[in-house]
Scaffold this motif. Structure first.
Motif, short mmCIF file in Angstrom:
data_model
loop_
_atom_site.label_atom_id
_atom_site.label_comp_id
_atom_site.label_asym_id
_atom_site.label_seq_id
_atom_site.Cartn_x
_atom_site.Cartn_y
_atom_site.Cartn_z
N ASN A 49 0.06 -0.06 -7.94
CA ASN A 49 1.12 -0.57 -7.05
C ASN A 49 1.89 -1.73 -7.68
N SER A 109 0.87 -1.17 0.00
CA SER A 109 0.00 0.00 0.00
C SER A 109 0.91 1.23 0.00
N TYR A 110 0.78 2.04 -1.02
CA TYR A 110 1.65 3.21 -1.15
C TYR A 110 1.59 4.08 0.12
N GLU A 111 0.39 4.36 0.57
CA GLU A 111 0.21 5.24 1.74
C GLU A 111 0.84 4.64 3.00
N ARG A 112 0.67 3.36 3.19
CA ARG A 112 1.14 2.72 4.43
C ARG A 112 2.61 2.34 4.37
#
Length: 196
Positions: free
Chosen positions: A70, A16-19
């Protein structure tokens, strides 16, 4: 292709890009587990899409990119490959090749003091990692126990241990996790205490 990966390594979480990108991925030292007995390789994904691959005294600089789904493309000695990234844990990365039934497994050694140079080092690392994880989970978790057909709890393992020391309950009483509905796992208080 994904079935092959998930059958081999269950319970993977997709990248996950954000995480993951900033905190778990960029500028971390990822030791490649595949082939470590022949040569050790450390992969470092840099912010400017530079991938540094370190082997002994040799550092190779290549490139990597990530798209909106992703999916990664990585320039390797064999050409451009497309992979999907997954995490087993925050420090275990799996890159699944999209064109073949193969994947690469990496361990983040950025915060790990000892070097990983062999399969034995990796086994020792994983054993210690999961031993700490189990101890933490058990220490923080709560359990019910059953004695003389009555259920009591929930209690932490520390509280159960204290009851055993004070001879209030037997170490052989069955316990169940607060998230379980029965005692079918046949876990006893002594099993929990041994893990502390």
């Amino acid at each position: 292709m994904n079935d092959y990966l998930h059958d081999t390594i269950p319970n993977l979480k997709p990248f996950s890009y954000e995480r993951h990108h900033d905190s778990h991925f960029i500028n971390q030292q990822w030791v490649l587990v595949n082939g470590i007995s022949k040569k050790k390789s450390i992969y470092t994904f840099k912010e400017d899409n530079i991938l540094e691959i370190s082997r002994k005294d040799n550092v190779i600089k290549t490139s990597w990119n990530i798209n909106i789904q992703n999916t990664f493309t990585i320039e390797t000695e064999d050409g451009l490959i497309t992979v999907e990234a997954y995490f087993k844990d925050d420090d275990i990365l799996v890159l699944n090749n999209q064109d073949k039934e193969e994947f690469a497994l990496y361990i983040n050694t950025t915060k790990y003091e000892d070097e990983l140079n062999s399969i034995e080092d990796i086994q020792a690392y994983l054993k210690e990692k999961y031993k700490r994880k189990v101890s933490t989970i058990i220490y923080d978790h709560e359990f019910y126990y059953i004695e003389k057909s009555k259920e009591f709890g929930p209690f932490t393992v520390e509280q159960l241990s204290e009851k055993v020391k004070n001879e209030e309950i037997s170490t052989y009483c069955f316990v169940r996790d607060v998230n379980e509905y029965d005692y079918s796992k046949r876990l006893r208080i002594e099993d929990l205490i041994q893990e502390l």
